[in-house]
Design an enzyme around this catalytic site. Sequence first.
Site, PDB file in Angstrom:
ATOM      1  N   GLY A  15       0.818  -1.216   0.000  1.00  0.00           N
ATOM      2  CA  GLY A  15       0.000   0.000   0.000  1.00  0.00           C
ATOM      3  C   GLY A  15       0.843   1.254   0.000  1.00  0.00           C
ATOM      4  N   GLY A  21       2.529   4.883   3.289  1.00  0.00           N
ATOM      5  CA  GLY A  21       3.407   3.932   2.621  1.00  0.00           C
ATOM      6  C   GLY A  21       4.425   4.612   1.736  1.00  0.00           C
ATOM      7  N   TYR A 153     -14.039  -0.859  10.661  1.00  0.00           N
ATOM      8  CA  TYR A 153     -12.650  -0.414  10.547  1.00  0.00           C
ATOM      9  C   TYR A 153     -11.923  -0.568  11.875  1.00  0.00           C
ATOM     10  CZ  TYR A 153      -8.678   2.770   9.949  1.00  0.00           C
ATOM     11  OH  TYR A 153      -7.427   3.316   9.916  1.00  0.00           O
TER      12      TYR A 153
END
Length: 253
Positions: A15, A21, A153
């Site tokens: 990612g 990232g 999440y």
Amino acid sequence: MQAKEFTGQTILITGASSGIGLATAQALIQQGARRVYITGRNQKKLEDAQTQLGDTAIAVVADVSQIEQINQLKAKIAANQDQLDLIFANAGIAENNTLGTSTEQDFSNTFDSNVKGVFFTVQNLLPLLKDGGNIILNASVAANKGMPNLSLYSASKAAVRSFARSWCNDLKHRKIRVNTISPGPTLTPILEHGLKMSSQQISEFDQYLQTVAPAGRLGEAKEIANAVLFLASSSASYINGIELCVDGGFTQI
């Protein structure tokens, strides 16, 4: 001249086409990394990131929710006869969900990327990780907060944090350290593209943080990257299994 901490190292960051990232890849390259594999789902964005990072980066299109694509990533690294010093399992999604109207697909989308993806990225790449290497998992302070409309999440990130606790024991015979980084509210594309926040909503959220977080602002991706580099460095050699919250104090008060 001070030696660069990551000179000669080979690193995988999932990612990494944007946000934390990408910022971590940039920081590692600046600190001497020999090769940084970056992954993402969008080929164009990934190619743009590779151009930005230069020849040290190798971009591999891979969706971590698809185990076959994780295995293709592994094959690519193995074909280059590379062994990894660090796996930063960073890839994941953040989407709102409403209790009462959430669907099975909503559940699968979040848990396939954030939980299954992290688990099989680490498990399947372990044979390529050197003894004495590092694993860093990207969770979230949302796992420690009861934030509305984020139950899927938050639960997925709680699972990620739990992985680090178990894996640091599972891998102690190989001297592999496993730690979790938990960012607080951070200015990355996920706010707009994942949580669907408008520019005005992002601005209002930033203003809200002025009253509830000691730092009084959104974090920056490079600030999270700096914490990742610390956990992966020799300076953190006696740190294992922790959750490092990088949140400007948002969850600490």
